[in-house]
Write a protein that holds these residues in place. Structure first.
Motif, PDB file in Angstrom:
ATOM      1  N   LEU A   1       0.810  -1.219   0.000  1.00  0.00           N
ATOM      2  CA  LEU A   1       0.000   0.000   0.000  1.00  0.00           C
ATOM      3  C   LEU A   1       0.843   1.268   0.000  1.00  0.00           C
ATOM      4  CD1 LEU A   1      -3.120   0.021   2.322  1.00  0.00           C
ATOM      5  CD2 LEU A   1      -2.925   0.660  -0.056  1.00  0.00           C
ATOM      6  N   VAL A   2       1.835   1.272   0.873  1.00  0.00           N
ATOM      7  CA  VAL A   2       2.603   2.507   1.025  1.00  0.00           C
ATOM      8  C   VAL A   2       3.237   2.929  -0.291  1.00  0.00           C
ATOM      9  CG1 VAL A   2       4.578   3.563   2.152  1.00  0.00           C
ATOM     10  CG2 VAL A   2       3.056   2.093   3.447  1.00  0.00           C
ATOM     11  N   ILE A   3       3.916   1.975  -0.955  1.00  0.00           N
ATOM     12  CA  ILE A   3       4.604   2.361  -2.175  1.00  0.00           C
ATOM     13  C   ILE A   3       3.615   2.757  -3.267  1.00  0.00           C
ATOM     14  CG2 ILE A   3       4.832  -0.001  -3.060  1.00  0.00           C
ATOM     15  CD1 ILE A   3       7.433   0.774  -4.298  1.00  0.00           C
ATOM     16  N   ILE A   4       2.469   2.101  -3.295  1.00  0.00           N
ATOM     17  CA  ILE A   4       1.481   2.425  -4.324  1.00  0.00           C
ATOM     18  C   ILE A   4       0.895   3.811  -4.088  1.00  0.00           C
ATOM     19  CG2 ILE A   4      -0.759   1.790  -5.257  1.00  0.00           C
ATOM     20  CD1 ILE A   4       1.459  -0.038  -6.130  1.00  0.00           C
ATOM     21  N   VAL A   5       0.523   4.086  -2.849  1.00  0.00           N
ATOM     22  CA  VAL A   5      -0.082   5.384  -2.561  1.00  0.00           C
ATOM     23  C   VAL A   5       0.905   6.510  -2.854  1.00  0.00           C
ATOM     24  CG1 VAL A   5      -0.821   6.856  -0.660  1.00  0.00           C
ATOM     25  CG2 VAL A   5      -1.784   4.581  -0.900  1.00  0.00           C
ATOM     26  N   VAL A   6       2.120   6.355  -2.356  1.00  0.00           N
ATOM     27  CA  VAL A   6       3.114   7.407  -2.570  1.00  0.00           C
ATOM     28  C   VAL A   6       3.389   7.602  -4.058  1.00  0.00           C
ATOM     29  CG1 VAL A   6       5.514   8.029  -2.184  1.00  0.00           C
ATOM     30  CG2 VAL A   6       4.168   7.096  -0.317  1.00  0.00           C
ATOM     31  N   SER A   7       3.545   6.503  -4.787  1.00  0.00           N
ATOM     32  CA  SER A   7       3.797   6.630  -6.225  1.00  0.00           C
ATOM     33  C   SER A   7       2.622   7.277  -6.932  1.00  0.00           C
ATOM     34  CB  SER A   7       4.041   5.257  -6.845  1.00  0.00           C
ATOM     35  OG  SER A   7       5.037   4.594  -6.157  1.00  0.00           O
ATOM     36  N   GLY A   8       1.408   6.885  -6.501  1.00  0.00           N
ATOM     37  CA  GLY A   8       0.229   7.479  -7.134  1.00  0.00           C
ATOM     38  C   GLY A   8       0.226   8.986  -6.976  1.00  0.00           C
ATOM     39  N   VAL A   9       0.521   9.424  -5.756  1.00  0.00           N
ATOM     40  CA  VAL A   9       0.522  10.857  -5.501  1.00  0.00           C
ATOM     41  C   VAL A   9       1.574  11.558  -6.367  1.00  0.00           C
ATOM     42  CG1 VAL A   9       1.125  12.564  -3.766  1.00  0.00           C
ATOM     43  CG2 VAL A   9      -0.439  10.729  -3.193  1.00  0.00           C
ATOM     44  N   PHE A  10       2.780  11.000  -6.385  1.00  0.00           N
ATOM     45  CA  PHE A  10       3.843  11.632  -7.166  1.00  0.00           C
ATOM     46  C   PHE A  10       3.522  11.664  -8.653  1.00  0.00           C
ATOM     47  CE2 PHE A  10       6.022  12.587  -3.678  1.00  0.00           C
ATOM     48  CZ  PHE A  10       7.037  11.780  -3.203  1.00  0.00           C
ATOM     49  N   VAL A  11       3.035  10.534  -9.162  1.00  0.00           N
ATOM     50  CA  VAL A  11       2.724  10.483 -10.591  1.00  0.00           C
ATOM     51  C   VAL A  11       1.646  11.504 -10.938  1.00  0.00           C
ATOM     52  CG1 VAL A  11       1.642   9.062 -12.369  1.00  0.00           C
ATOM     53  CG2 VAL A  11       3.459   8.119 -10.981  1.00  0.00           C
ATOM     54  N   GLY A  12       0.612  11.577 -10.087  1.00  0.00           N
ATOM     55  CA  GLY A  12      -0.456  12.543 -10.336  1.00  0.00           C
ATOM     56  C   GLY A  12       0.073  13.961 -10.346  1.00  0.00           C
ATOM     57  N   MET A  13       0.922  14.251  -9.400  1.00  0.00           N
ATOM     58  CA  MET A  13       1.450  15.607  -9.313  1.00  0.00           C
ATOM     59  C   MET A  13       2.285  15.953 -10.543  1.00  0.00           C
ATOM     60  SD  MET A  13       2.092  16.530  -5.365  1.00  0.00           S
ATOM     61  CE  MET A  13       3.106  15.300  -4.661  1.00  0.00           C
ATOM     62  N   VAL A  14       3.111  15.018 -10.961  1.00  0.00           N
ATOM     63  CA  VAL A  14       3.952  15.264 -12.134  1.00  0.00           C
ATOM     64  C   VAL A  14       3.110  15.463 -13.386  1.00  0.00           C
ATOM     65  CG1 VAL A  14       5.409  14.017 -13.758  1.00  0.00           C
ATOM     66  CG2 VAL A  14       6.083  14.221 -11.398  1.00  0.00           C
ATOM     67  N   LEU A  15       2.082  14.614 -13.534  1.00  0.00           N
ATOM     68  CA  LEU A  15       1.217  14.761 -14.710  1.00  0.00           C
ATOM     69  C   LEU A  15       0.547  16.123 -14.724  1.00  0.00           C
ATOM     70  CD1 LEU A  15      -0.583  11.345 -15.113  1.00  0.00           C
ATOM     71  CD2 LEU A  15       1.060  12.394 -16.640  1.00  0.00           C
ATOM     72  N   ALA A  16       0.093  16.556 -13.551  1.00  0.00           N
ATOM     73  CA  ALA A  16      -0.570  17.855 -13.496  1.00  0.00           C
ATOM     74  C   ALA A  16       0.410  18.965 -13.848  1.00  0.00           C
ATOM     75  CB  ALA A  16      -1.164  18.084 -12.113  1.00  0.00           C
ATOM     76  N   LEU A  17       1.593  18.852 -13.292  1.00  0.00           N
ATOM     77  CA  LEU A  17       2.620  19.866 -13.520  1.00  0.00           C
ATOM     78  C   LEU A  17       2.978  19.987 -14.998  1.00  0.00           C
ATOM     79  CD1 LEU A  17       3.835  21.515 -11.340  1.00  0.00           C
ATOM     80  CD2 LEU A  17       5.711  19.907 -11.156  1.00  0.00           C
ATOM     81  N   SER A  18       3.340  18.843 -15.610  1.00  0.00           N
ATOM     82  CA  SER A  18       3.778  18.940 -17.002  1.00  0.00           C
ATOM     83  C   SER A  18       2.615  19.098 -17.958  1.00  0.00           C
ATOM     84  CB  SER A  18       4.646  17.745 -17.391  1.00  0.00           C
ATOM     85  OG  SER A  18       3.986  16.559 -17.093  1.00  0.00           O
ATOM     86  N   GLY A  19       1.449  18.564 -17.559  1.00  0.00           N
ATOM     87  CA  GLY A  19       0.276  18.747 -18.402  1.00  0.00           C
ATOM     88  C   GLY A  19      -0.108  20.214 -18.465  1.00  0.00           C
ATOM     89  N   TYR A  20      -0.015  20.871 -17.330  1.00  0.00           N
ATOM     90  CA  TYR A  20      -0.358  22.285 -17.274  1.00  0.00           C
ATOM     91  C   TYR A  20       0.532  23.083 -18.221  1.00  0.00           C
ATOM     92  CZ  TYR A  20      -1.458  26.844 -15.314  1.00  0.00           C
ATOM     93  OH  TYR A  20      -1.854  28.126 -15.152  1.00  0.00           O
ATOM     94  N   ARG A  21       1.843  22.792 -18.143  1.00  0.00           N
ATOM     95  CA  ARG A  21       2.821  23.464 -19.011  1.00  0.00           C
ATOM     96  C   ARG A  21       2.369  23.418 -20.456  1.00  0.00           C
ATOM     97  NH1 ARG A  21       5.241  26.355 -18.921  1.00  0.00           N
ATOM     98  NH2 ARG A  21       5.649  27.302 -16.934  1.00  0.00           N
TER      99      ARG A  21
END
Lengths: 261, 270, 154
Positions: A54-74
């Protein structure tokens, strides 16, 4: 031995290995019904394979989502289309990244652990000992782990997707940090993510990946030579083979599920 | 006195692993009620014999019967039924590492019987008492010494009150005290429970102490068999070298190779 | 490993997973829009649907009121018949019209409903009579060239 002969032998060996693993899979599936009487075994494995991932999945999910939002916004802001950020993050996660990344992480964390555990049990004669006590190790050791993997991966994938798209991942960066309107974010998502196509796709892909990863992991462990080198090889093979198989299956599934849009 | 019928009968047994011939027409009788020892140099297939009797491997030729039934011909189901009548003690104990000593001994009971937990507890404690480890019941295999692990494995092997127990190198690597303990246990359990025991070992002195009947196997065939005294007094040179633990004899000390002087090129030196 | 504690934790994990599945289904997708929810189906025939696809939105005054569920060819009139599922609560007068329009920069096509003035509303299975097909670029260019040609001839 000349080179072409060695090549043919290598191919023949690989085919034989594949055949053995398919028979193994069939035997494991045949022992699944016996688990109805021993839910305890599956629950224990669900803990070790699901909860501990769970821990690794949740943390990765959060990071991946954040990165997608960041670069998608760009990318989108140059077109004045930042309102589409929600759609872009959600579709990317749900269609591809969610199932694939979760499965790869799962293979690395849970798959390798399964292979090592079973391989070690084989090397220390525990499996043999069980056979001599008239207990089928396939039923007692392998089947519960297989079923737990099948159940855990779709659940973990859903959790990953929600984390990536939602309040801690994409939403956090897009809305709180970058100023995309929350309403636009979520309505974009709700309008453009189709249940029948995209969400069902999450379940189909994670189900298929679950079978692939767990199958490879338990087979590698079960057929590992009973030496420390054998177990170590089994563990790395699990991760490598699973990763390749996941990516290959993903390609085929994407083509089938989204091909004729 | 052990009665004369055989619980396990091997006739003209043949088995090979890859290119190596392990058994080439071997006849063995394991008599009911006594301790039969199988001895020989390392790698002659003593462990293989146990696996063949247990049905884990199939012989390439000849017959191997347990209580009159041909082991290799049994269906999966009957084979499992058969295995419940045998206990096996592995060299390493083969305890399940994630279960406590108590749970390990209880394992066969929980898997194969529907006894209530209260009864299981009593049986487990009795078996542990028989091997002298009742107080260690809450320890985990990782906390046990090698000798203790084997005794726990022994308690587990007798949990279902089998007819026969097979011991795979039970004395290997043990200190004298553990060795003495194991010897005593094997003999006493065999007599007290009316078991048939098969001890596979190359610790000659110890094994001859407790065995009723011995087989000495090497190079795929039976070199000698008989009671402990018969083996000790055997006329065969080979058996004598083995029993006396002599460095050189029919089994040569030097691995075959060119003459020493030639190898060192003595003639070529000035 | 304690029995009780283990079972509770695993139960929690499974609940978490199911909750995530639920969120994905309800909040992240459009399940609220299609099929399962209360609504009614109407149809409209177009000479040309352009790039309209099943699943495209149906809008009234810019508000999303439903979805295109199906596009078929009528074998007698050779027109494209579009089926739309309208959400419960949105009443459309019988003489409303349907147009195929293009949304925004990324060019997704949707069906725009223009309300009529009739007293009766459309019911499940009714057909919208007045339609305007999609604007086809080639036709537009053709028209333009024709006009240019005409003007040139004056």
């Amino acid at each position: 031995m000349n080179a072409p002969r060695q090549g043919i032998d290598a191919v023949a060996n690989s085919l034989a290995e594949l055949g053995r693993s398919i028979f193994f899979l069939l035997r494991v599936i045949a022992s699944l019904p016996s688990l109805v009487r021993k839910p305890r075994l599956v629950i224990e494995q669900l803990y070790s394979v699901g909860v501990l991932s769970l821990v690794i999945i949740v943390v990765s999910g959060v990071f991946v989502g954040m990165v997608l939002a960041l670069s998608g916004y760009r990318l989108l802001v140059d077109f004045g289309a930042e309102e589409a950020l929600g759609t872009s993050v959600a579709l990317t996660v749900v269609r591809e990244l969610g199932p694939v990344v979760t499965a790869l992480l799962f293979a690395g964390r849970a798959g390798s652990a399964l292979a090592a555990e079973i391989g070690l049990m084989k090397a220390t004669d525990q499996l043999s000992g069980m056979e001599m006590m008239a207990v089928d190790p396939l039923r007692r050791i392998v089947a519960p782990r297989f079923l737990a993997g099948l159940i855990a991966l779709p659940l973990l994938t859903s959790i990953f997707c929600v984390m990536a798209i939602g309040a801690a991942g994409g939403h956090l960066v897009g809305v709180a940090l970058l100023g995309v309107d929350a309403g636009a974010y979520w309505s974009g998502i709700q309008e453009n993510v189709e249940f029948g196509k995209d969400i069902v796709n999450v379940f189909v892909k994670s189900g298929v990946f679950g079978v692939i990863v767990t199958w490879i992991a338990v087979y590698q462990g079960y057929s590992a030579p009973p030496t420390s080198e054998g177990v170590s090889r089994a563990t790395t093979s699990t991760v490598v083979l699973s990763s390749l198989a996941i990516l290959g299956a993903n390609l085929m599934l994407t083509a089938v599920l989204f091909g004729e849009v | 006195m052990p009665d004369d019928s055989s619980l396990v009968e091997a006739r003209d047994l043949r088995f090979r692993r890859g290119a190596r011939v392990i058994f080439d027409g071997v006849d063995i009788d394991i008599r009911r009620g006594g301790i039969t020892a199988i001895m020989g140099p390392s790698g002659t297939g003593k462990t293989t014999l146990l696996r063949l009797i247990g049905g884990q491997w199939r012989p390439d030729g000849g017959s191997l019967r347990f209580d009159g039934q041909e082991v290799a011909a049994l269906s999966q189901k009957r084979l499992f039924e058969l295995r419940k009548r045998m206990g096996m003690l592995f060299q390493t104990g083969a305890l399940l590492t994630d279960l406590s000593v108590f749970d390990n001994v209880a394992f066969p009971l929980r898997e194969h019987t529907r006894l209530p937990e209260r009864l299981i507890r009593d049986v487990v404690l009795m078996k542990l008492e028989a091997v002298g480890l009742r107080g260690a019941r809450d320890l985990y295999p990782a906390q046990l010494s090698g000798g203790m692990a084997r005794r726990v494995a022994l308690a587990r092997a007798i949990a279902l009150d089998p007819e026969m127990i097979m011991y795979d190198e039970p004395f290997a690597g043990q200190d004298p005290i553990s060795m003495g303990v194991l010897l005593r246990l094997i003999r006493r359990l065999n007599d007290a429970l009316g078991l048939t025991s098969v001890v596979v070992s190359h610790d000659v002195k110890e094994t001859l102490q407790i065995a009723d009947h011995c087989y000495v196997i090497a190079d795929g065939e039976v070199k000698a068999h008989g009671t402990s005294d018969e083996i000790r007094d055997s006329a065969s040179e080979w058996v004598q070298q083995f029993v006396q633990a002599q460095a050189d004899g029919p089994v040569a000390f030097h691995y075959p190779g060119p003459p020493y002087a030639e190898d060192l090129h003595v003639e070529d030196r000035p | 490993m304690q029995s009780r504690g283990l079972e509770i934790v695993v139960g929690f994990f499974v609940c978490l997973g199911i909750a995530a599945v639920f969120i994905l289904t309800m909040r992240v997708s459009d399940l609220a829009d299609t099929g399962g929810i209360e609504g009614y189906t109407v149809t409209a025939a177009f000479s040309n649907v352009g790039g309209l696809k099943a699943g495209a939105p149906v809008q009234l005054a810019g508000v999303r009121i439903g979805r295109v569920t199906d596009i078929r060819i009528d074998n007698t009139t050779y027109e494209a018949v579009v089926s739309m599922r309208i959400r419960e609560g949105y009443e459309l007068p019988e003489d409303s019209d349907a147009q195929i329009l293009t949304a925004g920069l990324l060019g997704e096509q949707y069906v725009g409903i223009g309300p009529g003035a009739a007293r009766e509303s459309l019911a499940d299975g009714d057909r919208i009579k007045i339609t305007q097909g999609a604007v086809i670029l080639e036709e537009l260019i053709g028209q333009f060239l024709y006009q240019m040609g005409n003007r040139g001839g004056e």
